[in-house]
Design a protein around this motif. Structure first.
Motif, PDB file in Angstrom:
ATOM      1  N   UNK A  37       0.855  -1.185   0.000  1.00 36.63           N
ATOM      2  CA  UNK A  37       0.000   0.000   0.000  1.00 36.63           C
ATOM      3  C   UNK A  37       0.895   1.241   0.000  1.00 36.63           C
ATOM      4  N   UNK A  38       0.673   2.192  -0.919  1.00 37.94           N
ATOM      5  CA  UNK A  38       1.497   3.404  -0.947  1.00 37.94           C
ATOM      6  C   UNK A  38       1.367   4.210   0.354  1.00 37.94           C
ATOM      7  N   UNK A  39       2.451   4.873   0.705  1.00 38.18           N
ATOM      8  CA  UNK A  39       2.473   5.668   1.937  1.00 38.18           C
ATOM      9  C   UNK A  39       2.096   7.130   1.696  1.00 38.18           C
ATOM     10  N   UNK A  40       2.183   7.583   0.441  1.00 31.76           N
ATOM     11  CA  UNK A  40       1.862   8.978   0.133  1.00 31.76           C
ATOM     12  C   UNK A  40       1.000   9.048  -1.119  1.00 31.76           C
ATOM     13  N   UNK A  41       0.310  10.184  -1.276  1.00 27.94           N
ATOM     14  CA  UNK A  41      -0.507  10.414  -2.461  1.00 27.94           C
ATOM     15  C   UNK A  41       0.343  11.012  -3.580  1.00 27.94           C
ATOM     16  N   UNK A  42      -0.032  10.722  -4.800  1.00 28.26           N
ATOM     17  CA  UNK A  42       0.570  11.420  -5.927  1.00 28.26           C
ATOM     18  C   UNK A  42      -0.138  12.762  -6.084  1.00 28.26           C
TER      19      UNK A  42
END
Length: 801
Positions: A37-42
């Motif tokens: 799961x990504x830790x930051x938003x694009x």
């Protein structure tokens, strides 16, 4: 144990993970692709107002990887539509879904602790009996599963796919100490049949088989080059490419393609895990590779490695790295007597012997890098694999060598080469010397079509086992199964009442010899066989008709001769189609022009997944005239549900496909383009295609085969022709095609539409064949068509004039 794997999960959506998922999807296996799961938003996600809790964000890595699959070249998917069979997910929300799949493949970073932790998570969510494998390139299978339970270990193994998974044939299966032996056998059979792989069983040793031998070979090449000095990068590649039966990428282009960082990691894995000091020294990363990785000169991925492509005054040029100065310099084409002689020799065995028998520096280099690889391979038998055959197959399938190490040893002369090695002070393994002392002269032998190889334990020849799905035409010919033949083709008895028509002309181009044998084969099968397979095991199925012959006749204005050639082609294919026995064609790889027309009359086509199929005649200024246009017109007519239905949409598609010389990117893509019918099949393993075609013939014969009756063809006529030609005129006005392209397109439209008759007219197949032949003949007389044929023969690519 018969495996039924309908659903799989791939964990890790990087280059390998996503492409393994693509390959599974390509053969019909629904696949769940998971990543972290990504830790930051694009920025894009933030702009849309998404949060880290949104599924689109949480599944982003896997979803993005699936999207990239349709953009990667070469394409990892047989058909872009197959991407829909892959579902994205993540390792937090979807681990429970592992309980619904039949096979879990771990494809995460090459780190033992990371893999061990992931396997423990998988163990918690899989159902008992689920197969779990790791796509590691060299980490110990037993070490990975050390903390898992007995039932898990029983169903856990290594499955090392080679990159790119769709195109590289090799799959190394590595059983662990506790892996169920029946599962190993079942997985081998499944991966061969369903995934189309060449499977070798490897032992759980560093880098397994192919990477162990291949990495060793690359390193000794680099060390020999530096030790003796004076060899340039391009000189080494000239010696270690096709002259030695290796790919054109040879040594340094291969390293650039693989990525120097990846190669160093693979080499270091052996360095860290072996104890023999001599072996360890070979796998110690050379200083030049360390320096290049520090500079990020990693090959194609960073734009520079051993080669650098840059724009110069005369356009793009490729420079090579001078290892002494670490500067890029213009390449100098290597010239040497042994290289030139090897280039002229026919076949890999003769090339090798010619190269090694020379007296110049290139011959010396070839010998000095080959001999340690042969000895090392012999030393590793029993350690990395129990058989020489699997080592040879691993190198052929994984590194694209024409001959594996032991096949190479046989080719250059086993006893003579060992004598030379010992005279030079090298230690040859005792089992090799014992084998020679027993009077044997090769590791392999063929006897009445059966292949035997040395069994190390018994020091005896043992028959090489071959799956029943693998039919070797060469071995059948050694068993005197040729029914009849000439210089271009042979009719071979496959057994059980089925014959196989094999092309074996240069490039399998269709000429009078193949057509003559096809006609004779039709008569032979009609009298004495249940049916016929049209197949061969050449590099390509067929590159088309003999353009050289056509060009010579056209330049001499021998129009009657050309008319006779085309008439013979048409009448031959018509006889194949009307044979009272079933005919099944099994094309593979390139099947172009006349090759497609040789398949179209068959009752069924069973194509290899890697079949590049197309009617490409417009590329040489012509149109299909061996029945290709007629067959498409017939299919259009047959597709109508009633007499009032519109032919035009189907014809428009065919006109575009043939007029633009579209070639399928796979067997599945050939279906999308309309070259293959719904009743035609695609098989993943090219080695099985003749067997599958034979079974199809037997099935048709058992079910009371009835020959295809001739039927009238409903054509689009002058109205349909006008619509097709209008489209071509629009292309010309838009600058997309030339005047000569427009001329060809108009003639193609005339033939496909059935000429200047009213729409809906019923015509005969012979009428359509006559239209084909007339158009073909008229185009042969065009100077620009002759220029296109000449260009294709000399340059190997189409001329747009």
């Amino acid at each position: 144990m018969n495996l039924s794997i309908r659903k799989a999960a791939v964990i890790g959506s990087g280059i390998m993970g996503s492409q393994i998922a693509a390959h599974l999807a390509g053969v019909g296996i629904k696949t769940l692709l998971l990543d972290i799961v990504p830790k930051t938003l694009t920025e894009e996600e933030a702009g849309r107002g998404l949060t880290l809790a949104d599924p689109a964000v949480r599944n982003r890595l896997a979803a993005s990887a699936i999207k990239r699959l349709t953009k990667i070249k070469p394409a990892p998917l047989y058909d872009e539509a197959f991407a829909e069979r892959i579902t994205p997910g993540n390792l937090e929300d979807h681990l429970a879904s592992l309980g619904e799949v039949d096979w879990v493949i771990e494809v995460v970073v090459e780190n033992l602790e990371v893999k061990k932790n992931l396997l423990k998570q998988i163990e918690q969510h899989r159902k008992p009996g689920t197969i779990v494998s790791s796509n590691t390139s060299g980490i110990s299978i037993n070490a990975m599963a050390a903390d898992c339970g007995e039932e898990f270990k029983k169903h856990f193994l290594g499955t090392h796919f080679f990159n790119p998974p769709r195109y590289m044939k090799l799959l190394e299966i590595i059983p662990g100490e506790k892996t169920d032996s029946e599962l190993v056998r079942a997985m081998k059979a499944f991966c061969e049949k369903v995934l189309g792989k060449g499977v070798v069983l490897a032992k759980d040793t560093p880098n397994f088989i192919a990477n162990r031998i291949g990495t060793y070979g690359l390193l000794v090449t680099l060390q020999e080059m530096q030790k003796n000095g004076g060899y340039t990068v391009e000189e080494v590649d000239a010696v270690t490419g096709p002259a030695m039966g290796r790919p054109k990428s040879a040594t340094f282009r291969t390293l650039d393609l693989v990525g120097l960082d990846t190669f160093v990691h693979v080499a270091d894995n052996v360095f860290q895990n072996v104890t023999d000091e001599q072996e360890k020294a070979v796998f110690d990363t050379p200083d030049v590779l360390k320096k290049m990785t520090e500079l990020k000169w990693l090959g194609e991925k960073t734009g520079r490695g051993f080669y650098l492509k840059q724009k110069g005054e005369k356009g793009s040029e490729i420079l090579s790295l001078n290892l002494a100065t670490m500067e890029y310099v213009p390449q100098q084409k290597p010239k040497g007597a042994s290289l030139e002689a090897a280039k002229a020799a026919k076949g890999t065995k003769e090339k090798l012997k010619t190269l090694l028998s020379g007296k110049d520096r290139y011959s010396e280099l070839a010998w000095n890098i080959l001999k340690p690889v042969l000895i090392y391979s012999a030393e590793k038998v029993g350690e990395i694999s129990d058989s020489i055959q699997e080592i040879d197959e691993a190198m052929r399938w994984g590194f694209s060598w024409d001959l594996g190490p032991f096949e190479t040893w046989d080719a250059i002369g086993l006893a003579r080469s060992v004598e030379r090695m010992e005279a030079e002070g090298l230690a040859v393994p005792e089992w090799v010397k014992d084998w020679i002392a027993s009077g044997q002269t090769s590791f392999y032998k063929s006897d009445e079509g059966q292949l035997y190889s040395i069994h190390i334990g018994s020091q005896q020849y043992k028959q090489v086992e071959q799956a029943p799905e693998v039919i070797s035409l060469r071995r059948l010919k050694e068993q005197n199964k040729v029914i009849k033949g000439n210089s271009g083709a042979s009719l071979i008895d496959l057994g059980e009442g089925v014959a196989c028509l094999e092309f074996h002309s240069p490039n399998n181009a269709i000429g009078e010899d193949i057509l003559s044998m096809l006609q004779q084969s039709v008569e032979e099968v009609r009298k004495n066989y249940l049916g016929m397979v049209i197949a061969n095991q050449g590099k390509n199925f067929c590159v088309g008709a003999n353009i050289m012959l056509l060009l010579m006749e056209a330049q001499d204005e021998e129009w009657d001769e050309i008319d006779d050639i085309i008439h013979m082609f048409q009448s031959t294919m018509y006889k194949v189609k009307r044979l009272e026995k079933p005919v099944v064609a099994a094309p593979h790889r390139m099947c172009l022009g006349g090759g497609v027309e040789a398949c179209m009359p068959a009752d069924q086509v069973i194509a290899s997944a890697e079949t590049y199929y197309g009617l490409v005649e417009v590329g040489v200024g012509l149109i299909p005239a061996g029945g290709g246009c007629k067959e498409f017109a017939l299919r259009a007519s047959q597709s109508l549900l009633n007499a009032e239905a519109d032919l035009q949409p189907y014809l428009n598609q065919v006109f575009e496909t043939v007029g633009m010389a579209k070639v399928s990117s796979s067997g599945y893509d050939a279906k999308r383009l309309g070259y293959l019918r719904s009743s035609d099949r695609v098989v993943a393993n090219q080695d099985h295609s003749i067997y599958e075609a034979k079974q199809a013939v037997l099935g048709l014969a058992r079910n009371g085969y009835e020959p295809i009756p001739e039927e009238k063809i409903r054509v689009a006529g002058r109205e349909g022709k006008a619509i097709l030609q209008l489209g071509a005129i629009g292309m010309r006005q838009g600058g997309y095609i030339s005047d000569h392209d427009l001329l060809i397109a108009k003639k193609l439209a005339h033939v496909l539409a059935g000429g200047d008759v009213p729409a809906g007219t019923l015509v005969t197949e012979q009428y359509m064949l006559d239209l084909e032949r007339e158009a073909f003949l008229s185009l042969c007389g065009e100077p620009k068509t002759q220029a296109r044929m000449q260009h294709m023969l000399t340059k190997g690519k189409a001329l747009r004039n």
